[in-house]
Design a protein around this motif. Sequence first.
Motif, PDB file in Angstrom:
ATOM      1  N   CYS A 189      78.490  53.267  64.645  1.00  0.00           N
ATOM      2  CA  CYS A 189      77.279  52.894  63.902  1.00  0.00           C
ATOM      3  C   CYS A 189      76.716  51.566  64.395  1.00  0.00           C
ATOM      4  O   CYS A 189      75.503  51.423  64.551  1.00  0.00           O
ATOM      5  CB  CYS A 189      77.589  52.823  62.403  1.00  0.00           C
ATOM      6  N   SER A 190      77.590  50.609  64.630  1.00  0.00           N
ATOM      7  CA  SER A 190      77.100  49.315  65.110  1.00  0.00           C
ATOM      8  C   SER A 190      76.510  49.451  66.515  1.00  0.00           C
ATOM      9  O   SER A 190      75.505  48.811  66.837  1.00  0.00           O
ATOM     10  CB  SER A 190      78.216  48.274  65.085  1.00  0.00           C
ATOM     11  N   LEU A 191      77.097  50.290  67.344  1.00  0.00           N
ATOM     12  CA  LEU A 191      76.545  50.523  68.665  1.00  0.00           C
ATOM     13  C   LEU A 191      75.166  51.185  68.579  1.00  0.00           C
ATOM     14  O   LEU A 191      74.245  50.831  69.313  1.00  0.00           O
ATOM     15  CB  LEU A 191      77.501  51.405  69.482  1.00  0.00           C
ATOM     16  N   ALA A 192      75.008  52.124  67.664  1.00  0.00           N
ATOM     17  CA  ALA A 192      73.718  52.787  67.475  1.00  0.00           C
ATOM     18  C   ALA A 192      72.666  51.789  67.004  1.00  0.00           C
ATOM     19  O   ALA A 192      71.520  51.805  67.459  1.00  0.00           O
ATOM     20  CB  ALA A 192      73.853  53.939  66.485  1.00  0.00           C
ATOM     21  N   VAL A 193      73.038  50.902  66.101  1.00  0.00           N
ATOM     22  CA  VAL A 193      72.094  49.896  65.602  1.00  0.00           C
ATOM     23  C   VAL A 193      71.675  48.961  66.730  1.00  0.00           C
ATOM     24  O   VAL A 193      70.487  48.630  66.871  1.00  0.00           O
ATOM     25  CB  VAL A 193      72.731  49.110  64.427  1.00  0.00           C
ATOM     26  N   VAL A 194      72.617  48.553  67.558  1.00  0.00           N
ATOM     27  CA  VAL A 194      72.293  47.655  68.665  1.00  0.00           C
ATOM     28  C   VAL A 194      71.349  48.349  69.646  1.00  0.00           C
ATOM     29  O   VAL A 194      70.356  47.765  70.100  1.00  0.00           O
ATOM     30  CB  VAL A 194      73.581  47.184  69.377  1.00  0.00           C
ATOM     31  N   ASP A 233      65.877  48.860  71.885  1.00  0.00           N
ATOM     32  CA  ASP A 233      64.775  49.739  72.253  1.00  0.00           C
ATOM     33  C   ASP A 233      63.493  49.326  71.531  1.00  0.00           C
ATOM     34  O   ASP A 233      62.421  49.329  72.110  1.00  0.00           O
ATOM     35  CB  ASP A 233      65.125  51.194  71.929  1.00  0.00           C
ATOM     36  N   ALA A 234      63.609  48.938  70.274  1.00  0.00           N
ATOM     37  CA  ALA A 234      62.437  48.537  69.500  1.00  0.00           C
ATOM     38  C   ALA A 234      61.890  47.198  69.981  1.00  0.00           C
ATOM     39  O   ALA A 234      60.682  46.976  69.975  1.00  0.00           O
ATOM     40  CB  ALA A 234      62.783  48.461  68.012  1.00  0.00           C
ATOM     41  N   SER A 235      62.778  46.298  70.422  1.00  0.00           N
ATOM     42  CA  SER A 235      62.306  44.979  70.834  1.00  0.00           C
ATOM     43  C   SER A 235      61.641  45.009  72.204  1.00  0.00           C
ATOM     44  O   SER A 235      60.761  44.217  72.489  1.00  0.00           O
ATOM     45  CB  SER A 235      63.461  43.978  70.844  1.00  0.00           C
ATOM     46  N   THR A 236      62.050  45.935  73.091  1.00  0.00           N
ATOM     47  CA  THR A 236      61.434  45.993  74.418  1.00  0.00           C
ATOM     48  C   THR A 236      60.138  46.758  74.399  1.00  0.00           C
ATOM     49  O   THR A 236      59.328  46.622  75.294  1.00  0.00           O
ATOM     50  CB  THR A 236      62.382  46.651  75.440  1.00  0.00           C
ATOM     51  N   GLY A 237      59.924  47.566  73.412  1.00  0.00           N
ATOM     52  CA  GLY A 237      58.688  48.337  73.326  1.00  0.00           C
ATOM     53  C   GLY A 237      58.792  49.607  74.133  1.00  0.00           C
ATOM     54  O   GLY A 237      59.622  49.751  75.013  1.00  0.00           O
ATOM     55  N   LEU A 270      69.254  50.850  69.083  1.00  0.00           N
ATOM     56  CA  LEU A 270      67.942  51.031  68.470  1.00  0.00           C
ATOM     57  C   LEU A 270      67.188  49.713  68.383  1.00  0.00           C
ATOM     58  O   LEU A 270      65.971  49.665  68.561  1.00  0.00           O
ATOM     59  CB  LEU A 270      68.087  51.661  67.086  1.00  0.00           C
ATOM     60  N   THR A 271      67.881  48.653  68.123  1.00  0.00           N
ATOM     61  CA  THR A 271      67.250  47.344  68.036  1.00  0.00           C
ATOM     62  C   THR A 271      66.732  46.904  69.406  1.00  0.00           C
ATOM     63  O   THR A 271      65.625  46.383  69.517  1.00  0.00           O
ATOM     64  CB  THR A 271      68.242  46.300  67.498  1.00  0.00           C
TER      65      THR A 271
END
Length: 96
Positions: A10-15, A20-24, A17-18
């Motif tokens: 779960c922590s790996l998935a959150v990292v 991916d969202a920050s790079t656009g 996704l985070t």
Amino acid sequence: MRTLAVLVLCSLAVVCLTLDASTGSQPADNPAQHGLFVEREQASAVVRQKRAAGELTLTQLESLREVCEANLGCEDMMDTQGIIAAYTAYYGPIPY
């Protein structure tokens, strides 16, 4: 043990996704902006060029000679056919 594995996943998935969202998700117009390609001068400085056998320095030739002198057959071949041919025949390609 299962709980730990689930927490790590779960922590790996959150990292992921985070990040991916920050790079656009905008496509890049120029692939060189992401470091996929480099200039020729920079690449040639990083990648070691393979030298021809005739371009060895005196120190490198002396090093090959010392290795070849330890083997009687290689030493005899060195006297007749040269150090490059003898070293290559007995020990394989020159390491530098």
